[in-house]
Design an enzyme around this catalytic site. Structure first.
Site, mmCIF file in Angstrom:
data_model
loop_
_atom_site.group_PDB
_atom_site.id
_atom_site.type_symbol
_atom_site.label_atom_id
_atom_site.label_comp_id
_atom_site.label_asym_id
_atom_site.label_seq_id
_atom_site.Cartn_x
_atom_site.Cartn_y
_atom_site.Cartn_z
ATOM 1 N N GLY A 211 48.824 37.841 47.676
ATOM 2 C CA GLY A 211 48.870 38.261 46.270
ATOM 3 C C GLY A 211 49.288 37.133 45.358
ATOM 4 O O GLY A 211 49.332 35.976 45.774
ATOM 5 N N ASN A 212 49.552 37.462 44.108
ATOM 6 C CA ASN A 212 50.029 36.445 43.171
ATOM 7 C C ASN A 212 51.055 37.066 42.226
ATOM 8 O O ASN A 212 51.295 38.262 42.260
ATOM 9 C CB ASN A 212 48.850 35.811 42.423
ATOM 10 C CG ASN A 212 48.094 36.835 41.600
ATOM 11 O OD1 ASN A 212 48.609 37.381 40.647
ATOM 12 N ND2 ASN A 212 46.859 37.109 42.017
ATOM 13 N N ARG A 213 51.629 36.229 41.371
ATOM 14 C CA ARG A 213 52.780 36.672 40.561
ATOM 15 C C ARG A 213 52.412 37.331 39.237
ATOM 16 O O ARG A 213 53.285 37.590 38.424
ATOM 17 C CB ARG A 213 53.654 35.458 40.221
ATOM 18 C CG ARG A 213 54.392 34.885 41.387
ATOM 19 C CD ARG A 213 55.276 33.756 40.872
ATOM 20 N NE ARG A 213 55.778 32.942 41.952
ATOM 21 C CZ ARG A 213 56.805 33.264 42.696
ATOM 22 N NH1 ARG A 213 57.441 34.395 42.483
ATOM 23 N NH2 ARG A 213 57.194 32.469 43.664
ATOM 24 N N SER A 214 51.150 37.589 38.984
ATOM 25 C CA SER A 214 50.789 38.138 37.670
ATOM 26 C C SER A 214 51.421 39.523 37.466
ATOM 27 O O SER A 214 51.308 40.397 38.323
ATOM 28 C CB SER A 214 49.268 38.245 37.558
ATOM 29 O OG SER A 214 48.943 38.852 36.345
ATOM 30 N N ALA A 282 44.560 37.935 37.148
ATOM 31 C CA ALA A 282 44.603 36.802 38.074
ATOM 32 C C ALA A 282 43.887 37.263 39.349
ATOM 33 O O ALA A 282 44.417 38.071 40.116
ATOM 34 C CB ALA A 282 46.044 36.428 38.365
#
Ligand code: C5P
Length: 419
Positions: A211-214, A282
């Site tokens: 995943g990512n931090r968005s 993102a």
């Protein structure tokens, strides 16, 4: 504004009295049209006293003034709160067996329905299909809130707070008088915008993902601002833990491929063509090549200390694909986002210009990112770039709502008139 406030027969009918109060206090002329069942919960004198106007639920009253046609024709907004499962079904199928459903059929103004019912009724396939049909026809159906219902149970089905309902209704009607960007140039009345928000999660096994931090804050702010300016908003939301912005249709997705499918579904919907796509999300560039049906174990055998190797494959570039696939006519205006840092090969703007060229979109919003910038923060700085122009509009450091407003101020005047 002339408002028809429909009230159907649910326990939440008492909350409609507060909705009525907020509307009249804001200076709107409100005619209340309760159903017969609503009058069993809250009587006509309450509606008459609060609205200062006569109240009737049947088509047989005020016949000489052709009330059953006039009310809908003259309205600038029809709001139904609460909308029961029965009312949604009658509205979806065009029934006209009382004054409220006649009004819904004759109205050509924005129509906003605020459902309230038990969770079982809200999630029943019949209600789900009725809501989808109504939304397809351009009706704004506000998602109910989750929480305590009439009995001891709780779940989705509660009528949202009166303030939220009024905000969503005024947004659908073209904005309240003090709405941001209410100047004609910045308005989005009659436009359909699709906004992606959040960050995709690419599943590895049933419990793990890449995943990512968005946080989704910027995308949600862009969606809320579009709704305030009068747009129909489809918000495609990937893993966002924020309250839903009022007046937006929210489609939940998980992975990049799901997000791509949701964007394509929104574009394929024939009833209300999409004017703008804003790709705030993102989207993961890669996903695991193989999904493992059961949880990947730490070790495979006694003394086995080896770690598995995750093979990745490229995800489609959804934004670039949208640009590639668009035809010349009726193609939406496409906005891309880019998180950029400067490095020894160039500054943020240099990299953003190169990305704008690669993606081919109509506007690129370049975000300055760094260790403590943008992700999950309430403020950021963005630069708006257009193809073929050296001009750059810089917004910030500012709140994400200010950036959202600046974005629509740039996009709205660039949209072609719809035939
Ligand atoms: O190439 P980059 O990820 O920096 O581009 C960011 C922009 O492209 C964002 O608008 C994002 O939503 C979009 N994007 C996409 N599909 C991907 C990766 C990014 O649509 N696979």
């Amino acid at each position: 504004m002339r408002v028809v406030l429909g009230v159907s027969g649910g326990i939440a009918a008492y909350k409609a009295a507060l909705v009525l109060r907020l509307l009249t206090e804001a200076g709107h002329e409100v005619t209340v049209v309760p159903t017969a069942a609503a009058l069993r919960f809250v009587g006509a004198p309450t509606w008459e006293a609060l609205s200062g106007r006569p109240v009737t639920s049947e088509v047989w009253d005020e016949v000489p003034s052709v009330n059953h046609v006039r009310l809908g024709q003259e309205a600038d907004l029809v709001l139904v709160a609460p909308a029961t499962a029965d009312l949604l079904a009658r509205a979806a199928h065009g029934l006209a067996n009382d004054l409220l459903t006649n009004t819904l059929l004759t109205a050509r103004c924005p129509v906003v329905l605020a459902p309230a019912m038990h969770t079982e009724m809200w999630t029943h396939a019949a209600t789900v299909a009725n809501v989808a049909l109504l939304r397809e026809r351009g009706v704004t159906v506000i998602d109910p809130a989750s929480g305590r219902l009439t009995g001891k149970d709780s779940g989705p089905g509660r009528l949202p707070e009166p303030e939220e309902i009024v905000a969503a209704a005024l947004a659908a009607a073209g904005g309240s008088d003090d709405a941001v960007g209410s100047g004609a140039q910045g308005r989005l009345t009659g436009r359909h915008v699709v906004i992606t928000a959040g960050g995709t999660r690419e599943p590895l096994d049933p419990v793990r993902f890449l995943g990512n931090r968005s946080s989704g804050k910027q995308g949600y702010a862009v969606a809320a601002a579009a709704a305030e300016r009068g747009a129909r908003v489809t918000l495609i939301s990937a893993n966002v833990a924020l309250p839903r912005p009022p007046g937006c249709e929210v489609v939940e997705v998980g992975s990049a491929l799901e997000l791509q499918e949701a964007v394509h579904d929104a574009l394929a919907e024939g009833q209300h063509p999409v004017d703008v796509v804003v790709m705030t999300a993102a989207v993961a560039d890669f996903r695991p090549a193989h999904y493992t049906e059961s949880k990947i174990k730490k070790t495979h055998g006694e003394g086995d200390e080896s770690a598995p190797v995750v093979e990745l494959v490229r995800n489609p570039d959804i934004l670039a694909g949208l640009v590639r696939e668009r035809g010349s006519q009726d193609s939406p205006y496409i906005v891309g986002f880019a998180a950029e840092t400067g490095d020894d090969t160039g500054d943020v703007l240099h990299h953003a210009r190169a990305k704008l060229k690669r993606k081919g979109c109509d506007l690129l919003v370049a975000n300055e990112v760094g260790a403590d910038k943008t992700f999950g923060q309430d403020t950021s700085t963005v630069h708006l770039l257009r193809p073929g122009s050296e001009d750059v509009v810089t917004i910030g450091p500012a709140g994400k709502d200010v950036i959202a407003a600046g974005l629509w101020d740039a996009v709205a005047p660039a949209l072609p008139d719809r035939a």
